[in-house]
Each structure stands twice: as structure tokens, then as C-alpha cells.
Design a protein around this motif. Structure first.
Motif, mmCIF file in Angstrom:
data_model
loop_
_atom_site.group_PDB
_atom_site.id
_atom_site.type_symbol
_atom_site.label_atom_id
_atom_site.label_comp_id
_atom_site.label_asym_id
_atom_site.label_seq_id
_atom_site.Cartn_x
_atom_site.Cartn_y
_atom_site.Cartn_z
ATOM 1 N N PHE A 62 21.075 7.799 44.447
ATOM 2 C CA PHE A 62 21.153 7.971 42.995
ATOM 3 C C PHE A 62 22.591 8.308 42.568
ATOM 4 C CE2 PHE A 62 20.542 10.314 39.009
ATOM 5 C CZ PHE A 62 19.779 9.383 38.314
ATOM 6 N N ILE A 63 23.255 9.196 43.360
ATOM 7 C CA ILE A 63 24.649 9.560 43.044
ATOM 8 C C ILE A 63 25.551 8.340 43.130
ATOM 9 C CG2 ILE A 63 26.648 10.872 43.869
ATOM 10 C CD1 ILE A 63 24.644 13.075 44.714
ATOM 11 N N ALA A 64 25.357 7.517 44.171
ATOM 12 C CA ALA A 64 26.180 6.310 44.350
ATOM 13 C C ALA A 64 25.991 5.347 43.184
ATOM 14 C CB ALA A 64 25.811 5.633 45.672
ATOM 15 N N ILE A 65 24.722 5.189 42.796
ATOM 16 C CA ILE A 65 24.425 4.286 41.668
ATOM 17 C C ILE A 65 25.066 4.800 40.380
ATOM 18 C CG2 ILE A 65 22.559 3.474 40.166
ATOM 19 C CD1 ILE A 65 20.813 3.261 42.676
ATOM 20 N N MET A 66 24.990 6.125 40.161
ATOM 21 C CA MET A 66 25.583 6.711 38.963
ATOM 22 C C MET A 66 27.095 6.506 38.942
ATOM 23 S SD MET A 66 23.457 8.142 36.824
ATOM 24 C CE MET A 66 24.414 9.387 35.991
ATOM 25 N N ALA A 67 27.737 6.664 40.101
ATOM 26 C CA ALA A 67 29.192 6.484 40.184
ATOM 27 C C ALA A 67 29.574 5.037 39.867
ATOM 28 C CB ALA A 67 29.685 6.875 41.577
ATOM 29 N N ILE A 68 28.824 4.113 40.429
ATOM 30 C CA ILE A 68 29.093 2.688 40.180
ATOM 31 C C ILE A 68 28.893 2.364 38.701
ATOM 32 C CG2 ILE A 68 28.297 0.330 40.640
ATOM 33 C CD1 ILE A 68 27.548 1.316 43.475
ATOM 34 N N LYS A 69 27.834 2.920 38.123
ATOM 35 C CA LYS A 69 27.560 2.655 36.707
ATOM 36 C C LYS A 69 28.653 3.236 35.818
ATOM 37 C CE LYS A 69 24.218 3.191 32.983
ATOM 38 N NZ LYS A 69 22.964 3.799 32.506
ATOM 39 N N GLY A 70 29.101 4.480 36.136
ATOM 40 C CA GLY A 70 30.149 5.113 35.334
ATOM 41 C C GLY A 70 31.447 4.312 35.364
ATOM 42 N N LEU A 71 31.857 3.881 36.556
ATOM 43 C CA LEU A 71 33.081 3.093 36.680
ATOM 44 C C LEU A 71 32.945 1.752 35.967
ATOM 45 C CD1 LEU A 71 35.896 2.758 37.910
ATOM 46 C CD2 LEU A 71 34.799 1.828 39.976
ATOM 47 N N SER A 72 31.786 1.128 36.130
ATOM 48 C CA SER A 72 31.538 -0.172 35.483
ATOM 49 C C SER A 72 31.552 -0.041 33.963
ATOM 50 C CB SER A 72 30.196 -0.743 35.943
ATOM 51 O OG SER A 72 30.185 -0.953 37.334
ATOM 52 N N ALA A 73 30.986 1.069 33.454
ATOM 53 C CA ALA A 73 30.957 1.288 32.005
ATOM 54 C C ALA A 73 32.374 1.434 31.456
ATOM 55 C CB ALA A 73 30.129 2.526 31.676
ATOM 56 N N PHE A 74 33.231 2.151 32.208
ATOM 57 C CA PHE A 74 34.621 2.317 31.774
ATOM 58 C C PHE A 74 35.323 0.960 31.689
ATOM 59 C CE2 PHE A 74 39.042 2.444 33.256
ATOM 60 C CZ PHE A 74 39.626 3.141 32.206
ATOM 61 N N ILE A 75 35.206 0.173 32.740
ATOM 62 C CA ILE A 75 35.878 -1.140 32.775
ATOM 63 C C ILE A 75 35.322 -2.056 31.690
ATOM 64 C CG2 ILE A 75 36.301 -3.197 34.182
ATOM 65 C CD1 ILE A 75 36.165 -1.370 36.655
ATOM 66 N N GLN A 76 33.981 -2.030 31.530
ATOM 67 C CA GLN A 76 33.347 -2.910 30.525
ATOM 68 C C GLN A 76 33.811 -2.573 29.113
ATOM 69 O OE1 GLN A 76 30.526 -2.152 28.150
ATOM 70 N NE2 GLN A 76 30.795 -4.260 27.447
ATOM 71 N N HIS A 77 33.854 -1.300 28.780
ATOM 72 C CA HIS A 77 34.295 -0.890 27.437
ATOM 73 C C HIS A 77 35.763 -1.232 27.206
ATOM 74 C CE1 HIS A 77 30.851 1.045 25.607
ATOM 75 N NE2 HIS A 77 30.565 1.651 26.748
ATOM 76 N N PHE A 128 35.053 -4.942 15.164
ATOM 77 C CA PHE A 128 34.051 -4.051 15.749
ATOM 78 C C PHE A 128 32.891 -4.851 16.333
ATOM 79 C CE2 PHE A 128 30.718 -0.738 15.633
ATOM 80 C CZ PHE A 128 31.389 0.227 16.360
ATOM 81 N N PHE A 129 32.482 -5.912 15.616
ATOM 82 C CA PHE A 129 31.374 -6.710 16.151
ATOM 83 C C PHE A 129 31.818 -7.523 17.355
ATOM 84 C CE2 PHE A 129 28.701 -10.492 16.416
ATOM 85 C CZ PHE A 129 27.453 -9.915 16.511
ATOM 86 N N VAL A 130 33.012 -8.085 17.295
ATOM 87 C CA VAL A 130 33.513 -8.877 18.424
ATOM 88 C C VAL A 130 33.618 -8.010 19.673
ATOM 89 C CG1 VAL A 130 35.546 -10.098 19.314
ATOM 90 C CG2 VAL A 130 34.698 -10.607 17.036
ATOM 91 N N SER A 131 34.071 -6.750 19.499
ATOM 92 C CA SER A 131 34.232 -5.851 20.645
ATOM 93 C C SER A 131 32.897 -5.359 21.188
ATOM 94 C CB SER A 131 35.086 -4.642 20.248
ATOM 95 O OG SER A 131 36.398 -5.028 19.940
ATOM 96 N N PHE A 132 31.960 -5.027 20.290
ATOM 97 C CA PHE A 132 30.718 -4.382 20.731
ATOM 98 C C PHE A 132 29.446 -5.153 20.382
ATOM 99 C CE2 PHE A 132 33.844 -1.011 19.839
ATOM 100 C CZ PHE A 132 33.981 -0.496 21.115
ATOM 101 N N GLY A 133 29.489 -5.955 19.341
ATOM 102 C CA GLY A 133 28.276 -6.666 18.921
ATOM 103 C C GLY A 133 27.791 -7.668 19.945
ATOM 104 N N PHE A 134 28.712 -8.519 20.432
ATOM 105 C CA PHE A 134 28.331 -9.523 21.430
ATOM 106 C C PHE A 134 27.757 -8.852 22.680
ATOM 107 C CE2 PHE A 134 31.656 -12.675 19.678
ATOM 108 C CZ PHE A 134 30.696 -13.222 18.839
ATOM 109 N N SER A 135 28.415 -7.764 23.136
ATOM 110 C CA SER A 135 27.951 -7.078 24.351
ATOM 111 C C SER A 135 26.591 -6.430 24.120
ATOM 112 C CB SER A 135 28.974 -6.029 24.792
ATOM 113 O OG SER A 135 29.195 -5.085 23.773
ATOM 114 N N GLU A 136 26.345 -5.941 22.889
ATOM 115 C CA GLU A 136 25.047 -5.335 22.602
ATOM 116 C C GLU A 136 23.922 -6.365 22.656
ATOM 117 O OE1 GLU A 136 23.972 -2.139 22.088
ATOM 118 O OE2 GLU A 136 25.953 -1.731 22.900
#
Length: 584
Positions: A62-77, A128-136
């Protein structure tokens, strides 16, 4: 999506950032769906199956998955933001370039505040939509699809029962989009009008205060502000109407899930951990669908903004360089108007009717007439700020359309009655039309405009910073700097549109004396209300209602017993009589 298709040229070049952002989003969405599966494993295997030896492994996983998700979220944003910022940088530059190319006829009906609103608030809404709308939208598709896949693996019947509400939510979402888009369009338009009101008030603050109209302006602003508030409240009413309904339908689905799911657990058709996982997964479906309201909200704002931006991007450019334009780098300044008629909107009364005259290098043409007689229209046509409705205009024997706009206008020095100076140094203002001018050339131009002496009296001389629109200078000082700016470009054609109206008679005489040397070898047009500014013109054209009613030298027109003679008597003989009476 038609709006976004039309604007695709602004974001497609940066698709790499978008694609990588979406790949990381897929990874994040996949990890999100794993959470309920870990929860199901913990309940069914660890708690109910007494497999406590799995706890360390589940925890580490679970910790490994959380770390991967956190890093991925940073890069994705970060990549999503980069995609939006780059796209909007391109879009904003293109909009500004388009505004520079649009003709005067476009600005005749445009409002400054509204244009500013489009280049700021509307561009940001689109970003704002181009940055976040498409990804949503992609996040919604991935999470819902993955959740349904896992749910079907747990129980087909329970999945079908719980998702039965989705069509109803979809209908509500569709109706919400239909109602909220016009509401957001109204907000954008109202905000543009509000901006215009603020811009006009600040620009005209001297007039407002001079006439003590602060209360009137406050009342007008309040009305515009109330309209903006009403539009926002209407949008809030749409939101308040639909979102609780979507949430109600979602909660009904949860009640059905708990009731039917509990029944299956009691009968052994479903494990307790699977029901708990099911509960989490159904919210992974319901929340994105209900959150779709926020996405539609964002989409509607972006769509309304995109429509307003396209109105600028798709506006007709009526004045442009033709494909067969000649690469002429220098003109001598011989001007011919051949039976020129002009209407500002191609309808109604003509601003100019059948105007014909010639002006050659070294000659000065004077234009005089009542306000609205067509004087300024002539010089605007000469600079090709508008196109004549009928007839032709020639420079050096060539039609204006055969010249590049940049070449044509760089050879025409214009000093307008309404002087505009930039918030920069005096030196930069004088050299605006010719940035490579040396300081000696700038000073020489200022001396010709009788501006050098007062400039040297300022704290920093030519490096003195001016306030907005030349704040800090008198009207006459601003006009003299504008004259210096025109002279500095070394134009073949010099146009002085009532350029000495804000100076006293003595200064006017000094400027005229200095300009005599500048006018040599140039074609000069002088528009004036004072006959003293035109007396030495080689030919004076007297205009009335867009027609040339008299023409000739000062001496000829004074003895012609026409309009010019009447103006002369008003300005000289009547003035002399008044002065004589005052002396007595």
C-alpha cells in the motif's frame, strides 16, 4: 466541441505534454481502483480468514502504491499545466497580433474594456479547461470503466442493480449543460461590459470630476455591477437546481447497494469484504458522474470564452497586403485623389463625396471646414486606415493597394489632434516610429517641434518617464512631442491634423517657422481650424458635408466671398473689433 476544434491550432503543437500527462493519469486512475481491492483483501483474508501474516506485505504494498501515485500526480499536474500555459501563450499572442491587424472599422464598434476582458478573463477560462478539463474527462472515463470491470467480477447482478440510476443522472447532466452554457455566456458578456465601464471612467476621470458627475458614474457602475451579479445569481440557481438532484439519485443507488448487497452477503452470494469494496467502487462511479457537473461547469465557461475569442480571431481583416503587392521601399510623396467617395459603414450618408485633388512633393495642402466635414476622413484614407467606397487614391502614380502597409505608413508622418503618448521616456516616444534614431536625430526633431527647451527643463530631460497618456505634460507639450515623433520618422508625406490646437499663438508661430524647413521636399497636409495655420499653404481645400466647396490660395479664397471668407472674418475682423472695443 466545434469551438475546441476551431482552436486546435493553439494546443495541438503541444500535444506531447498532453499525451504524457494523460499516460500518468491512466496510471493514477488504475492505482485508485486498486484501493477497494486492497480493502476487500484485508477484510476477507486478514480479518475473517485470520491471515495476519499478510499485514506487513499488504502495508508495504500500500505504501509503495501511494508513493507511485503521489509522484505520478505531481508529474501529471505539472505536464497538464505546461500544456495549458504553452497553449494560452500562443493563443494570447495570436489574439494580440490579430488586434494589431484589424482595421479602424472594427474598432469603431469595439469597446476597450470588453477587448481587455477577452484577452484576460476569457483566455484564462479557456486555459483552465485545457489544463484540467480534458484530464478530468479522461479521468472520468478511466475510473468509471475500471470500477465497472472490478464490480462485474465481484457480482454481475449487484452491479446491474446499482448502476440502474446512471441513465437518470446522465439525463440530469445533459439538461444541466443545456442550461448552464447560456448562463456562463451571459456572465462573460456582462463582465466585459463591466470592464468597459471601469475603463471609460478611469480614462475620463478628469471630465467626470470637472463636471462633478461622480454620483452619476457610481450609479452607472452600480447598474452594470447589478447586471453582473444577476447573471451570476442565475448561474448559481441553475447549479443549485441540478446538483442536489444528481446527489439524490446517487444516494438512492447507495441505499439500493447496501440493501441488496447485504441480502447477498447474508445468503453467502457475496463476501463482506467484496460488499465494502463494492461500496467504495460505486462512489468511484457516482462521484465522477456528479463531479461531471463541475467539469461541465468548467467546459461551459471555456466554451463561452472560446466563442468570444473566436469572434476576434475570425473577424474580417478588411485592410491587408495583397498577394501581388509591390516591394517598393521608398516613395516620393506625390498624392492623387480621383473622384473618391467614402462611407464609414457602406451605408447612409457619405463622409466624402467625389473628392479629387493632387498634391506633389514640396507642396502644402490645407484642409479646413466645420466639424464632420470630412477633413480627417481624407487623411485616414491616405494612410489606408479605411478603403474608399468609390474612386481611387494614388501615391507616385500607383494605387495604394500596390504598397505594403508597413512601407506606406512608415512614409506618412501623422500628428493627430488627440495626442497619444506612451508610458515611457520622452526619448522613446519621439523615436517610437524609428527606434534606431540617434539621440542627435531625436533632439533635432524636438527642436523642429519647438519642444527641446521645455524637455531640457524636466528633471531627467529626454529620459524623463511620462505617466499614462503623457500625464504630467500640458496639452501643448504633448502635441509638440507628437510633432517631433512624426518628424523623426523622416516621412515623405507629413500630415498635421489640427496639431497646434493646444498651443498658444506665439508657440504656434514658432512651430510653423521651424516646420517650414521640415516641409521642404515633402508633401504636407495641414488640417486646421485656425486660418493662421493655413495661410501659407499652396492650396487650401474648403470642405462642407464631405464635398470640396472651394479651393485656392489664401488670397484667392479671401476674395471669393464664400465659406472661407466667412471663417476669415469671424477669426480676424470680428476679433479685431472686439479687441478695439475692449481698448476703448
Amino acid at each position: 466541441m466545434l469551438i475546441f476544434k476551431k482552436l486546435k491550432s493553439f494546443y495541438l503543437p503541444y500535444k506531447k505534454d498532453f499525451i504524457w500527462s494523460m499516460l500518468f493519469l491512466v496510471l493514477i486512475a488504475g492505482i485508485t481502483v486498486v484501493y477497494p481491492m486492497i480493502l476487500q483483501l484485508t477484510i476477507d483474508e486478514v480479518v475473517l480468514g485470520n491471515r495476519y501474516d499478510l499485514v506487513p506485505w499488504i502495508s508495504l504494498g500500500f505504501i509503495a502504491i501511494m508513493a507511485i501515485k503521489g509522484l505520478s500526480a505531481f508529474i501529471q499536474h505539472y505536464l497538464a499545466d505546461m500544456f495549458g500555459i504553452k497553449s494560452v501563450f500562443h493563443l494570447r499572442n495570436t489574439l494580440y497580433e490579430k488586434l494589431q491587424r484589424l482595421s479602424f472599422s472594427y474598432y469603431d464598434n469595439a469597446k476597450t474594456g470588453d477587448l481587455m476582458s477577452r484577452l484576460t478573463a476569457d483566455v484564462e477560462g479557456f486555459r483552465f479547461f485545457v489544463s484540467f478539463g480534458f484530464s478530468e474527462v479522461l479521468r472520468f472515463v478511466i475510473v468509471v470503466t475500471a470500477s465497472l470491470f472490478v464490480m462485474f467480477n465481484y457480482s454481475v447482478s449487484l452491479t446491474l442493480v446499482t448502476i440502474a440510476a446512471l441513465p437518470f443522472i446522465s439525463i440530469v447532466v445533459y439538461k444541466f449543460d443545456k442550461d448552464v452554457h447560456p448562463a456562463f455566456r451571459g456572465i462573460r458578456e456582462s463582465f466585459g461590459k463591466l470592464n468597459t465601464k471601469v475603463q471609460e471612467n478611469i480614462s475620463g476621470i478628469h471630465t467626470v470630476k470637472a463636471l462633478s458627475k461622480e454620483a452619476v458614474e457610481i450609479e452607472r457602475f452600480t447598474k452594470s455591477n447589478q447586471d453582473y451579479r444577476t447573471k451570476q445569481l442565475n448561474t448559481a440557481a441553475v447549479w443549485s437546481k441540478y446538483f442536489p438532484l444528481m446527489e439524490l439519485i446517487g444516494n438512492i443507488s447507495v441505499v439500493v447497494l447496501i440493501g441488496y448487497g447485504g441480502y447477498q452477503v447474508i445468503n453467502g452470494a457475496l463476501k463482506p469484504g467484496e460488499l465494502v469494496a463494492f461500496y467504495s467502487l460505486i462512489w468511484y462511479i457516482l462521484w465522477p458522474i456528479m463531479h461531471l457537473g463541475f467539469t461541465i461547469n468548467m467546459f461551459s465557461q471555456a466554451k463561452a470564452s472560446g466563442e468570444r475569442l473566436l469572434e476576434i480571431l475570425e473577424a474580417d481583416e478588411t485592410i491587408y497586403d495583397r498577394e501581388d503587392v509591390k516591394n517598393i521601399k521608398k516613395i516620393t510623396g506625390s498624392v492623387v485623389f480621383d473622384q473618391v467617395t467614402f462611407r464609414y459603414h457602406n451605408e447612409g450618408t457619405a463622409a466624402l463625396q467625389d473628392i479629387s485633388f493632387e498634391a506633389h512633393p514640396g507642396k502644402t495642402i490645407g484642409l479646413i471646414g466645420a466639424t464632420g466635414s470630412g477633413k480627417t476622413s481624407i487623411i485616414q484614407l491616405l494612410s489606408r486606415l479605411y478603403e474608399p467606397t468609390e474612386g481611387k487614391i494614388f501615391i507616385d502614380g500607383r494605387p495604394l493597394k500596390e504598397y505594403r502597409l508597413k512601407t506606406l505608413r512608415s512614409e506618412i508622418g501623422v500628428v493627430l489632434q488627440e495626442t497619444f503618448l506612451f508610458s515611457s521616456t520622452i526619448k522613446a516616444n519621439i523615436a517610437y516610429g524609428r527606434p534606431d534614431a540617434t539621440i542627435e536625430e531625436i533632439i533635432a526633431a524636438a527642436e523642429c517641434a519647438d519642444a527641446h527647451d521645455f524637455i531640457m527643463e524636466l528633471p531627467a530631460g529626454y529620459d524623463t518617464m511620462l505617466g499614462e497618456r503623457g500625464m504630467g505634460l500640458s496639452g501643448g507639450q504633448k502635441q509638440r512631442i507628437a510633432i517631433a515623433r512624426a518628424i523623426c520618422t523622416d516621412p515623405a508625406i507629413l500630415i498635421l491634423d489640427d496639431s497646434t490646437s493646444a498651443v498658444d499663438m506665439e508657440t504656434e508661430f514658432s512651430i510653423q517657422q521651424a516646420l517650414q524647413e521640415v516641409m521642404k521636399g515633402r508633401t504636407t497636409f495641414i488640417i486646421a481650424h485656425r486660418i493662421s495655420s493655413l495661410k501659407h499653404a499652396d492650396e487650401i481645400l474648403v470642405l462642407d458635408n464631405g464635398k470640396i466647396v472651394e479651393r485656392g490660395t489664401h488670397e484667392q479664397l479671401v476674395n471669393n466671398h464664400g465659406t472661407y471668407e466667412r471663417i476669415y472674418h469671424i477669426q480676424y475682423q470680428d476679433h479685431a473689433a472686439i479687441m478695439e472695443k475692449a481698448v476703448r
